[in-house]
Design an enzyme around this catalytic site. Structure first.
Site, PDB file in Angstrom:
ATOM      1  N   CYS A  68       0.847  -1.204   0.000  1.00  0.00           N
ATOM      2  CA  CYS A  68       0.000   0.000   0.000  1.00  0.00           C
ATOM      3  C   CYS A  68       0.879   1.250   0.000  1.00  0.00           C
ATOM      4  O   CYS A  68       1.998   1.232   0.524  1.00  0.00           O
ATOM      5  CB  CYS A  68      -0.871   0.056   1.253  1.00  0.00           C
ATOM      6  SG  CYS A  68      -1.948  -1.348   1.464  1.00  0.00           S
ATOM      7  N   ASP A  69       0.337   2.301  -0.551  1.00  0.00           N
ATOM      8  CA  ASP A  69       0.980   3.596  -0.459  1.00  0.00           C
ATOM      9  C   ASP A  69      -0.110   4.659  -0.524  1.00  0.00           C
ATOM     10  O   ASP A  69      -1.065   4.527  -1.290  1.00  0.00           O
ATOM     11  CB  ASP A  69       1.980   3.808  -1.601  1.00  0.00           C
ATOM     12  CG  ASP A  69       2.864   5.009  -1.332  1.00  0.00           C
ATOM     13  OD1 ASP A  69       3.792   4.884  -0.509  1.00  0.00           O
ATOM     14  OD2 ASP A  69       2.620   6.078  -1.916  1.00  0.00           O
ATOM     15  N   THR A  70       0.032   5.693   0.289  1.00  0.00           N
ATOM     16  CA  THR A  70      -0.966   6.764   0.334  1.00  0.00           C
ATOM     17  C   THR A  70      -0.310   8.084  -0.025  1.00  0.00           C
ATOM     18  O   THR A  70       0.771   8.409   0.475  1.00  0.00           O
ATOM     19  CB  THR A  70      -1.596   6.857   1.742  1.00  0.00           C
ATOM     20  OG1 THR A  70      -2.204   5.603   2.055  1.00  0.00           O
ATOM     21  CG2 THR A  70      -2.650   7.955   1.805  1.00  0.00           C
ATOM     22  N   GLY A 105      -3.029   3.560  -2.999  1.00  0.00           N
ATOM     23  CA  GLY A 105      -2.850   2.500  -3.980  1.00  0.00           C
ATOM     24  C   GLY A 105      -2.619   1.202  -3.237  1.00  0.00           C
ATOM     25  O   GLY A 105      -1.940   1.182  -2.209  1.00  0.00           O
TER      26      GLY A 105
END
Length: 184
Positions: A68-70, A105
């Site tokens: 995940c990445d924000t 994502g």
């Protein structure tokens, strides 16, 4: 279900993934977050999530690996984690009284399959005084968060409203991820 491995060091993601499963191993990817030329701000989170998942999946081939990445985006510019208190102030001052987009994502790797998606949430801030911003910075909270705020902590005092998934702003779109995992 196979063992879930979350490619993240985020304490917020660790907490949220437990809504999906109590049996999760959290492994930070340590992946370089350098972006290729030409990638748009909106594609960044999904790209980085996949890189993180692939990095960790090498060591867990029989598991379901989630990366995940924000990112926080204002006017198609990514407001990353602040590099200093002054940078945190500048980011929060820029967000003051405005609407911005938060994109998380996610990448899921399992059984030789790869699934990526992104969730978008709009967040609107109240106008903020310099005193409010510095008071929040003094808590130390903004320093490890994209956009220099956490909606789940005192940063919530800045939020006038959201359109979309609250948990996405925290860093993990739990309901969407749950559904994607069920499909896989």
């Amino acid at each position: 279900m196979k063992k879930i491995v979350l490619a993240s060091a985020s304490p917020r993601r660790r907490e949220l993934i437990n809504y999906i499963s109590d049996d999760v191993l959290c492994v930070p990817s340590g992946e370089d977050e350098t972006l290729p030329d030409g990638i748009s701000a909106s594609e960044t989170a999904q790209f980085l999530a996949l890189q993180k998942a692939k990095s960790v999946a090498k060591n867990y081939p029989d598991s379901v690996v989630i990366g995940c990445d924000t990112v926080v985006i204002l006017d198609e510019i990514i407001l990353s984690k602040p590099s200093s208190q002054e940078d945190a102030f500048d980011k929060l001052k820029t967000l003051s009284g405005r609407k911005h987009k938060v994109i998380t994502g996610c990448a899921v790797l399992a059984n030789g399959k790869e699934k990526t998606f992104r969730e978008e949430t709009w967040v609107e801030f109240y106008p903020l005084s310099d005193e409010e911003i510095w008071s929040y910075i003094d808590t130390g909270s903004p320093m490890d968060k994209a956009g220099a705020y956490g909606i789940q902590d005192k940063g919530s005092l800045f939020v006038k409203g959201i359109e979309g998934d609250y948990f996405n702003v925290v860093g993990l779109p739990v309901a969407r991820l749950y559904r994607e995992l069920k499909e896989l």
